[in-house]
Write a protein that holds these residues in place. Structure first.
Motif, PDB file in Angstrom:
ATOM      1  N   ALA A  22       0.205  21.461  24.552  1.00 53.09           N
ATOM      2  CA  ALA A  22      -0.098  21.055  25.536  1.00 53.09           C
ATOM      3  C   ALA A  22       1.423  19.697  26.014  1.00 53.09           C
ATOM      4  N   VAL A  23       1.449  18.770  24.737  1.00 48.93           N
ATOM      5  CA  VAL A  23       2.308  17.982  24.921  1.00 48.93           C
ATOM      6  C   VAL A  23       3.734  18.519  25.113  1.00 48.93           C
ATOM      7  N   ILE A  24       3.998  19.533  24.111  1.00 49.61           N
ATOM      8  CA  ILE A  24       5.280  19.848  23.704  1.00 49.61           C
ATOM      9  C   ILE A  24       5.765  20.279  25.202  1.00 49.61           C
ATOM     10  N   LEU A  25       4.645  21.458  25.889  1.00 46.98           N
ATOM     11  CA  LEU A  25       4.739  21.894  27.674  1.00 46.98           C
ATOM     12  C   LEU A  25       4.948  20.510  28.383  1.00 46.98           C
ATOM     13  N   LEU A  26       4.298  19.809  27.959  1.00 46.31           N
ATOM     14  CA  LEU A  26       4.602  18.525  29.122  1.00 46.31           C
ATOM     15  C   LEU A  26       5.869  17.724  28.882  1.00 46.31           C
ATOM     16  N   ALA A  27       6.511  17.583  27.614  1.00 46.31           N
ATOM     17  CA  ALA A  27       7.555  17.515  27.700  1.00 46.31           C
ATOM     18  C   ALA A  27       8.696  17.864  28.184  1.00 46.31           C
ATOM     19  N   LEU A  28       8.281  19.272  27.752  1.00 46.48           N
ATOM     20  CA  LEU A  28       9.871  19.997  28.301  1.00 46.48           C
ATOM     21  C   LEU A  28      10.011  20.010  29.714  1.00 46.48           C
ATOM     22  N   LEU A  29       8.618  19.867  30.135  1.00 48.42           N
ATOM     23  CA  LEU A  29       8.750  19.975  31.674  1.00 48.42           C
ATOM     24  C   LEU A  29       9.177  18.825  32.471  1.00 48.42           C
ATOM     25  N   ALA A  30       8.538  17.163  31.666  1.00 52.06           N
ATOM     26  CA  ALA A  30       9.434  16.429  32.284  1.00 52.06           C
ATOM     27  C   ALA A  30      11.169  16.269  31.993  1.00 52.06           C
ATOM     28  N   PHE A  31      11.440  16.756  31.176  1.00 57.63           N
ATOM     29  CA  PHE A  31      12.988  17.220  30.485  1.00 57.63           C
ATOM     30  C   PHE A  31      13.984  17.651  31.674  1.00 57.63           C
ATOM     31  N   VAL A  32      13.246  19.145  31.824  1.00 49.90           N
ATOM     32  CA  VAL A  32      13.656  19.979  33.058  1.00 49.90           C
ATOM     33  C   VAL A  32      13.768  19.030  34.173  1.00 49.90           C
ATOM     34  N   GLY A  33      12.804  17.876  34.862  1.00 53.88           N
ATOM     35  CA  GLY A  33      12.621  17.661  35.601  1.00 53.88           C
ATOM     36  C   GLY A  33      13.868  16.106  35.800  1.00 53.88           C
ATOM     37  N   GLN A  34      13.703  16.281  34.564  1.00 50.36           N
ATOM     38  CA  GLN A  34      14.787  14.437  34.734  1.00 50.36           C
ATOM     39  C   GLN A  34      16.293  15.002  34.975  1.00 50.36           C
ATOM     40  N   ASN A  35      16.451  16.786  34.335  1.00 50.15           N
ATOM     41  CA  ASN A  35      18.045  16.559  34.108  1.00 50.15           C
ATOM     42  C   ASN A  35      18.405  18.483  34.872  1.00 50.15           C
ATOM     43  N   ARG A  36      17.710  18.316  36.103  1.00 51.09           N
ATOM     44  CA  ARG A  36      18.142  19.370  37.125  1.00 51.09           C
ATOM     45  C   ARG A  36      19.557  19.075  37.804  1.00 51.09           C
ATOM     46  N   GLU A  37      20.702  18.113  37.527  1.00 50.61           N
ATOM     47  CA  GLU A  37      21.748  18.215  38.743  1.00 50.61           C
ATOM     48  C   GLU A  37      22.916  19.462  38.528  1.00 50.61           C
ATOM     49  N   THR A  49      29.231  26.182  37.823  1.00 53.64           N
ATOM     50  CA  THR A  49      28.505  24.937  37.083  1.00 53.64           C
ATOM     51  C   THR A  49      26.887  25.613  37.256  1.00 53.64           C
ATOM     52  N   ALA A  50      26.238  24.811  36.361  1.00 56.23           N
ATOM     53  CA  ALA A  50      24.990  24.958  36.691  1.00 56.23           C
ATOM     54  C   ALA A  50      23.982  23.468  36.430  1.00 56.23           C
ATOM     55  N   PRO A  51      22.272  24.078  36.183  1.00 55.74           N
ATOM     56  CA  PRO A  51      22.233  23.022  35.519  1.00 55.74           C
ATOM     57  C   PRO A  51      22.158  22.497  34.963  1.00 55.74           C
ATOM     58  N   LEU A  52      21.935  21.120  34.348  1.00 54.57           N
ATOM     59  CA  LEU A  52      22.406  20.335  33.330  1.00 54.57           C
ATOM     60  C   LEU A  52      21.061  21.213  31.939  1.00 54.57           C
ATOM     61  N   TRP A  53      20.038  21.052  32.019  1.00 48.93           N
ATOM     62  CA  TRP A  53      18.778  22.199  31.544  1.00 48.93           C
ATOM     63  C   TRP A  53      19.088  23.112  31.108  1.00 48.93           C
ATOM     64  N   LEU A  54      19.824  24.045  32.074  1.00 50.72           N
ATOM     65  CA  LEU A  54      20.070  24.957  32.013  1.00 50.72           C
ATOM     66  C   LEU A  54      21.207  25.667  30.318  1.00 50.72           C
ATOM     67  N   MET A  55      22.477  24.511  30.557  1.00 52.21           N
ATOM     68  CA  MET A  55      23.186  24.369  30.102  1.00 52.21           C
ATOM     69  C   MET A  55      22.837  23.482  28.367  1.00 52.21           C
ATOM     70  N   LEU A  56      22.225  23.227  28.281  1.00 56.83           N
ATOM     71  CA  LEU A  56      21.235  22.592  27.361  1.00 56.83           C
ATOM     72  C   LEU A  56      20.465  22.881  26.252  1.00 56.83           C
ATOM     73  N   ALA A  57      19.490  24.163  27.096  1.00 60.26           N
ATOM     74  CA  ALA A  57      18.993  24.767  26.471  1.00 60.26           C
ATOM     75  C   ALA A  57      19.654  26.356  26.088  1.00 60.26           C
ATOM     76  N   GLY A  58      20.744  26.538  26.799  1.00 61.39           N
ATOM     77  CA  GLY A  58      21.491  27.762  26.633  1.00 61.39           C
ATOM     78  C   GLY A  58      22.391  27.548  24.911  1.00 61.39           C
ATOM     79  N   THR A  59      22.233  26.038  24.992  1.00 60.12           N
ATOM     80  CA  THR A  59      23.268  25.703  23.512  1.00 60.12           C
ATOM     81  C   THR A  59      22.124  25.388  22.699  1.00 60.12           C
ATOM     82  N   VAL A  60      21.243  25.139  22.918  1.00 57.94           N
ATOM     83  CA  VAL A  60      20.305  25.618  22.182  1.00 57.94           C
ATOM     84  C   VAL A  60      19.850  26.288  21.572  1.00 57.94           C
ATOM     85  N   VAL A  61      19.072  27.688  21.871  1.00 60.68           N
ATOM     86  CA  VAL A  61      19.553  29.026  22.124  1.00 60.68           C
ATOM     87  C   VAL A  61      20.517  29.785  21.084  1.00 60.68           C
ATOM     88  N   LEU A  62      21.546  29.400  22.192  1.00 56.34           N
ATOM     89  CA  LEU A  62      22.684  29.608  20.530  1.00 56.34           C
ATOM     90  C   LEU A  62      22.809  28.932  19.911  1.00 56.34           C
TER      91      LEU A  62
END
Length: 79
Positions: A22-37, A49-62
């Motif tokens: 639950a703590v990890i999920l809340l941290a991820l939701l806060a991260f997405v909420g703060q990086n929507r531009e 162009t894409a949302p910053l959170w999506l670009m960072l998540a894609g980088t982590v997956v790669l």
């Protein structure tokens, strides 16, 4: 009596995992909420162009994929 304590210990472990998840999920939701531009992305001939959170998540997956493949290759036995 010992079995009751053992059973309670197992239940506490499950509850700790649930709380940790639950703590990890809340941290991820806060991260997405703060990086929507929207941010521009340019790589070789690709431009979009894409949302910053999506670009960072894609980088982590790669990065995880590259690490997995590199680790898998190094475990092969040498001839």
């Amino acid at each position: 009596m010992a079995r009751e304590a053992e059973h309670r210990g197992a239940k506490m472990q499950v509850d700790a995992r649930l709380v940790g998840g639950a703590v990890i999920l809340l941290a991820l939701l806060a991260f997405v909420g703060q990086n929507r531009e929207e941010v521009p992305f340019t790589f070789l001939f690709l431009q979009f162009t894409a949302p910053l959170w999506l670009m960072l998540a894609g980088t982590v997956v790669l990065a995880l994929l590259v690490g997995f493949l590199a680790g898998r290759r190094s475990r092969r036995p040498k001839r």
